[in-house]
Design an enzyme around this catalytic site. Sequence first.
Site, PDB file in Angstrom:
ATOM      1  CB  SER A 278      58.838 -20.319 -72.683  1.00 32.40           C
ATOM      2  OG  SER A 278      59.698 -19.273 -73.064  1.00 32.40           O
TER       3      SER A 278
ATOM      4  CE  LYS B 250      53.857 -17.869 -73.531  1.00 31.69           C
ATOM      5  NZ  LYS B 250      55.055 -18.673 -73.839  1.00 31.69           N
TER       6      LYS B 250
ATOM      7  CB  SER C  31      58.092 -16.276 -72.595  1.00 31.63           C
ATOM      8  OG  SER C  31      57.531 -17.424 -73.233  1.00 31.63           O
TER       9      SER C  31
END
Lengths: 494, 484
Positions: free
Chosen positions: A185, A81, A161
């Site tokens: 997330s 990420k 997210s």
Amino acid sequence: MTVSGPVTHLTLAEMRELLGKRAFSAKELTQAHLEAMESQRALNAFTCETADKALAMAEAADARLAKGEARPLDGLPVAIKDLYCTEGVETTAGSNILKGFVPTYESSVTAKLWQAGAVMTGKLNMDEFAMGSANMNSAFGPVANPWQRKGDNRDLVPGGSSGGAAAAVAARMAPASLGTDTGGSIRQPASFCGIVGMKPSYGRCSRWGIVAFASSLDQAGPFTRTVRDSAIVLGVMAGFDPKDSTSVDLPVPDYEAALHKNVKGLTVGVAKEYRMPGVAGEVERLWKRGMTWLEEQGAHIREISLPHSQHALPTYYILAPAEASSNLARYDGVRFGARAAAEDLTGLYEATRGQGFGAEVKRRILIGTYVLSAGYYDAYYNKARRIRSLIARDFARAFEQVDVILTPTAPTAAFAQGEKMDDPVAMYLNDIFTVPASLAGLPAMSVPAGLTDRGLPLGLQIIGKAFDEETVFRVGHALETAAHFTHRPQRISG
Amino acid sequence: MTNLIAGSTGPWEAVIGLEVHAQVISRSKLFSGAATGFGAEPNSQVSLVDAAFPGMLPVLNRVCVEQAVRTGLGLKAEINLESVFERKNYFYPDLPAGYQISQYDQPIVGEGSIVIDLADGSSREIGIERLHLEQDAGKSLHDRHPKMTFVDLNRCGVALMEIVSKPDMRSAEEAGAYLTKLRAILRYLGSCDGNMAEGSMRADVNLSVRRPGEPLGTRTETKNVNSIRFVQQAIHYEARRQIEVLESGGTVVQETRLFNGVTGESRSLRSKEEAHDYRYFPDPDLLPLKLDPARIEEIRAGLPELPDEKKSRFIESFRLKPVDAAILVADRERADFFEAVAAGRDAKLASSWVMGDYFAALNKAGSSLAEAPVDAEKLGGLIDLIADKTLSGRMAKEVFEAMWESGKTAAAIVEERGLKQITDTGAIAAIVEEILVKNPAQAEQLKGGNMKIMGWFVGQTMKATQGKANPGTVNQLLKEKLGL
């Protein structure tokens, strides 16, 4: 074991085994994933592909494998990420304000992965500064969920997210990826994409080198396609880091070994407050099925009460923005990242931050600044802190009676891009089941458990006692075995 | 009451509190491993944490915590077993994170006190409100470029102790005495070097005025006052300014003022309405700071003798006057120097030499004890020669000057210059006899009972011996010769 079908469809554990047997090389495995990434670029899961770096790392892994000096993750591709700072690789947190920022340092958690021999294939798209539940808030554009509804080819959201991280693993672009979880997330996108997402206890993994959103909640965790793979990756990520004062100096157990234990005799809590309106009927039905699966394997189901959980969402949406408003003050155009042209200091701040941050980030900075302001502090921030302690106390009491808690991961399956966009509060409701464990700092995992009538994956969440990831893995493994989730998304490589 | 200030409408009283920022002596910063040395190249002592790069986290420096505890104990203050670091949020380029890590609701040190020594020899206790740990900011340099500001982050993140007094002071003299004593305590403890010129100790002055006995008036805060003299100037200026405002029918506005060392004046920086809302909240990157009571006791046991105790001991064992003792203990090195000189010698003689000729020479040369040409042993040697009557007081002054010039011992100079005092009665008697014979008129006056002329004879004898005669012996002999 032999390879039938694309190597990218194997689990991480299978890849590990076959690499060890030299069935294929780390370089070949990496190459296959780089090709998969290329074939699925339309999903927009990556912000940056690091093919050269990946191949060099794979070659080094092959050299070690050839000498019989294999490390725990040698040759296994992992994508990251874009919230993790990666040395020499642009790190943006999905924001225009950090475009062009190339760290000179490597986050503690990713450094452990590379030290263990993992191969970095790229950086993953995400909601800007990890703020969002649909990956619609990225400066790089939205990520598409590899899954589609039956009879509907509209792009669905992957959740957020960590949307890119979930989509990449679901579409077989990577066997594992690293996400971060502040209020859900990791778990919510795992549920939306039909994969396993693990948020460990707060303090289990170092936050050093991860761009901060809400420091008292942020935790690193892995996405994988199986519970075993999750245990393998977390085992490498976890551990005390003297550079993070909130990381906890506890030994890291062998999570993979925990999977050998069944759930016989365990007590599974089910919170009566989690039966609430707004939760899809099929989500509730799957939750019941989850209870049955565990009972069938010898666990006891026990109803518990988490009375303050109903306040978890507003509490979270005060505390997280409050911390974020302070954490994001450093993005001022002075030392790194984007700088807008301006005549004076105030102009520099206003133009840099005005142009650099997206709408959702600005909204949360405003909320956070407001709740910390003189005159509102007690009514919002302090009250939220008090409720947070009550929520944690609810869990502590419940865990006197049960070993884990079973809940749905999200109130719905994935929705289409563009849905729920006009009402931020409706979007925030996505986190209703995930936020309580975040506020209490507890480990929680989403395991894919079934499909909706329209063919979309749904996950179940297992919440454990603080630092008892082992039991979470154990129960997750039991659920995974019973659910036998072998469905694949429509948009998949290979 | 001497502290009252005369106004045109009657007397006023100033009420003063001081906030002192004292830089903690530590090799690295409060939350990072970067060095803390003074005067390094700009931005050469900056870690990624100090520059607030993404993902960086603070780690508390335990040395700084122990220094704060040590200081708290030295201020006779309560040590809080749990304290909390909070974020003080504001935007400025020399504050890279956009917040300063400080302590707010729960400081590491609570209430304590300082005894100040005043010029008249009296002492007074001033309350300490609290001491907390915080980070320093960087430095903005506005004078390097016509349109741009340069930022030096070397100081950014350096540990400071903010020491807040109660509003217990009533005059510039008391404020000066407070800072002098506080600085002495910090230096004794080794927790701050107290160097105001290098900015390692800075003060903000809180001041209000009132009619004696009335409730407190509205206060102002004057910032950036970087020497004891400036603090006193700022107090005189601000008290006078407030009195003028009030006497002309105005009201004092609660505000922050900025002191200008060149003009000795201050100007308004911002009013209460314009004050920042710092949005303090507990720093989620740091756990509450918990102290082990056993460790605090260890630190307490290891504290050095502090100025007040030393002063009492000096008065007690050396029979010094309180004023002299206070001057000696104000500086630990000077106190140690005195003790070394006084050891096994006459304490009065030692103190008068240390505080008289020695400190005068030191001040004149502008040098420190460490670099002075005459050390405690050499000064002791000189005093020994006075005590055994080898040297008269007058000769000793001359020898001391020569010692300071050359760095030689008193004995060596006495030897070189043949300065040994003549105590041989026979030799002096012969000289006295000769002078009496040469000056019959004066001898007659003396015999006639004019004792004033005695001094003249002693002077003549000293002149004839180049000062080497013992004046006591000369006196004695004169009296004998004249049958007085």
